[in-house]
Scaffold this active site. Structure first.
Site, PDB file in Angstrom:
ATOM      1  CD  GLU A  84      -2.538   1.342   2.708  1.00 18.27           C
ATOM      2  OE1 GLU A  84      -2.839   0.277   3.281  1.00 18.27           O
ATOM      3  OE2 GLU A  84      -2.900   2.452   3.122  1.00 18.27           O
ATOM      4  CD  GLU A 137      -3.952   7.988   5.049  1.00 15.85           C
ATOM      5  OE1 GLU A 137      -2.797   7.552   4.947  1.00 15.85           O
ATOM      6  OE2 GLU A 137      -4.886   7.316   5.487  1.00 15.85           O
TER       7      GLU A 137
HETATM    8  C1  LIG Z   1      -9.803   4.868   2.699  1.00 15.48           C
HETATM    9  O1  LIG Z   1      -8.441   5.114   2.637  1.00 15.48           O
HETATM   10  C2  LIG Z   1      -7.619   4.715   3.702  1.00 15.48           C
HETATM   11  C3  LIG Z   1      -6.213   4.892   3.279  1.00 15.48           C
HETATM   12  O2  LIG Z   1      -5.808   6.104   3.653  1.00 15.48           O
HETATM   13  C4  LIG Z   1      -7.832   3.281   4.092  1.00 15.48           C
HETATM   14  O3  LIG Z   1      -7.075   2.974   5.229  1.00 15.48           O
HETATM   15  C5  LIG Z   1      -9.281   3.058   4.306  1.00 15.48           C
HETATM   16  O4  LIG Z   1      -9.464   1.696   4.587  1.00 15.48           O
HETATM   17  C6  LIG Z   1     -10.039   3.445   3.071  1.00 15.48           C
HETATM   18  N1  LIG Z   1     -11.412   3.156   3.155  1.00 15.48           N
HETATM   19  C7  LIG Z   1     -11.898   2.194   2.401  1.00 15.48           C
HETATM   20  C8  LIG Z   1     -13.358   1.968   2.450  1.00 15.48           C
HETATM   21  O5  LIG Z   1     -11.219   1.517   1.687  1.00 15.48           O
END
Ligand SMILES: *[C@@H]1O[C@H](CO)[C@@H](O)[C@H](O)[C@H]1NC(C)=O
Ligand SMILES: *[C@@H]1O[C@H](CO)[C@@H](O)[C@H](O)[C@H]1NC(C)=O
Ligand SMILES: *[C@@H]1O[C@H](CO)[C@@H](O)[C@H](O)[C@H]1NC(C)=O
Length: 313
Positions: A132, A137
């Site tokens: 990842e 962010e």
């Molecule tokens: C949205 O993004 C963050 C990464 O910054 C992640 O940790 C989180 O799980 C994400 N939400 C979804 C629904 O994937």
């Protein structure tokens, strides 16, 4: 037809991994065909309800014109139904996945406001095995942008690196430090939130090679925006881009082992594990969940506006 000189140039450039040709140019309505909408629960427990593409279009939560794409949260509805999982928002994932590549994001606006947790990132399969990379962010309009890798055990970063940002934790392993990953905090205030938006946004670019992952940020009016980035040329040369904002060399992290082909993900959640846990200390009013539920107009600025995404391979 390729001349010998051009063929040699291609050979040498792919070996160096520094010049790239555009393989995708995503503008306006292209986001509807090149990304999938993911109406899934938020694994980070956000106060959010991710909608499908038909709902997003019908409610104008996404909007495409010939030269821009907007992705927003609902900013009109008071949430009074106690069974609701949260405010309507959007999560999209690219249909293509990329290994070594350059991605240039030309962004006019990013989500802002108390309770917001926007993310623009790349994600591999079978997390954390596929890796990842969080490119943009942050939460609650706080501070500057943070670029972070999250991996399975065995990927660490050296203390000394050629980057303009400040390294945080050095172990990218999701199983340590409460999954904070190995992050780099960017220096310019304009890299995130309201300050980014006041400046008309800017460009984020990522380069992934087998020798490392780097991220650059240029504010809209910066004097050092490379010509290929600023004008969206069909080839880019990362050797001319200067010192990256954040860099993650392969010295003690085998990039091709810890990162599979990654998809681009763009999502906007509220509260949850990060934004919720530091909500009060961010100087935000009330409690995160009640603020998100009760104050739709506070989310008028909770949107991404993309001029384009260009992928080079
Ligand atoms: C949205 O993004 C963050 C990464 O910054 C992640 O940790 C989180 O799980 C994400 N939400 C979804 C629904 O994937
Ligand atoms: C939908 O959103 C776009 C972008 O914010 C805006 O320009 C447009 O006026 C909106 N359309 C409607 C019907 O509200
Ligand atoms: C890195 O990982 C790849 C894929 O697992 C492997 O083929 C390669 O030999 C590794 N490189 C080094 C230097 O260990």
């Amino acid at each position: 037809m390729l001349g010998i000189a051009a063929a040699l140039l291609l050979l040498s450039s792919s070996a160096l991994g520094a010049t790239y040709r555009r393989s995708d140019n995503i503008v306006g309505a292209d986001f509807y065909t090149k990304f999938s909408f993911q109406a899934i629960p938020d694994p980070t427990h956000g106060r959010v309800n991710y909608v499908d593409q038909a709902t997003a279009k019908a409610k104008n939560l996404t909007f495409a014109s010939h030269n821009s794409f907007v992705l927003r949260a609902d900013d009109t509805t008071v949430i009074s139904d106690s069974s609701s999982v949260g405010r309507n928002s959007v999560r999209i994932q690219s249909n293509k996945a990329y290994t070594t590549h350059v991605a240039v994001f030309d962004i006019a606006h990013m989500p802002q406001g108390c309770g917001t947790w926007p993310a623009l990132w790349e994600l591999g399969p079978n997390w954390p095995a596929g890796g990842e990379v969080d490119i943009i962010e942050g939460v609650n309009d706080q501070g500057t942008n943070q670029v972070t890798l999250h991996t399975s055990p065995g990927c660490t970063m050296p203390i000394t690196r050629t980057e303009t940002g400040t390294s945080l934790s050095l172990d990218c392993n999701t199983a340590v430090n409460f999954n904070s990953g190995c992050g780099v905090k960017l220096t310019p205030a304009t890299s995130y939130g309201p300050a980014f938006n006041r400046n008309g946004g800017g460009w984020y670019a990522l380069e992934r090679t087998n020798s490392g992952i780097s991220v650059w940020f240029w504010s809209r009016n910066a004097l050092n925006v490379p010509l290929d980035v600023r004008t969206g040329l069909s080839t880019v040369d990362t050797r001319l881009w200067g010192t990256p904002s954040a860099t993650f060399p392969s010295t003690s992290c085998n990039i091709s082992k810890f990162f599979a082909a990654n998809n681009i993900v763009i999502n906007l959640t509220f509260c949850g594990d990060w934004a919720g846990s530091v909500y009060s200390s961010s100087g935000c009013p009330s409690t995160c969940t009640s603020y998100v539920d009760q104050n739709p107009r506070a989310f008028a600025g909770a949107y991404f506006q993309f001029n384009s995404i260009n992928i080079y391979e």
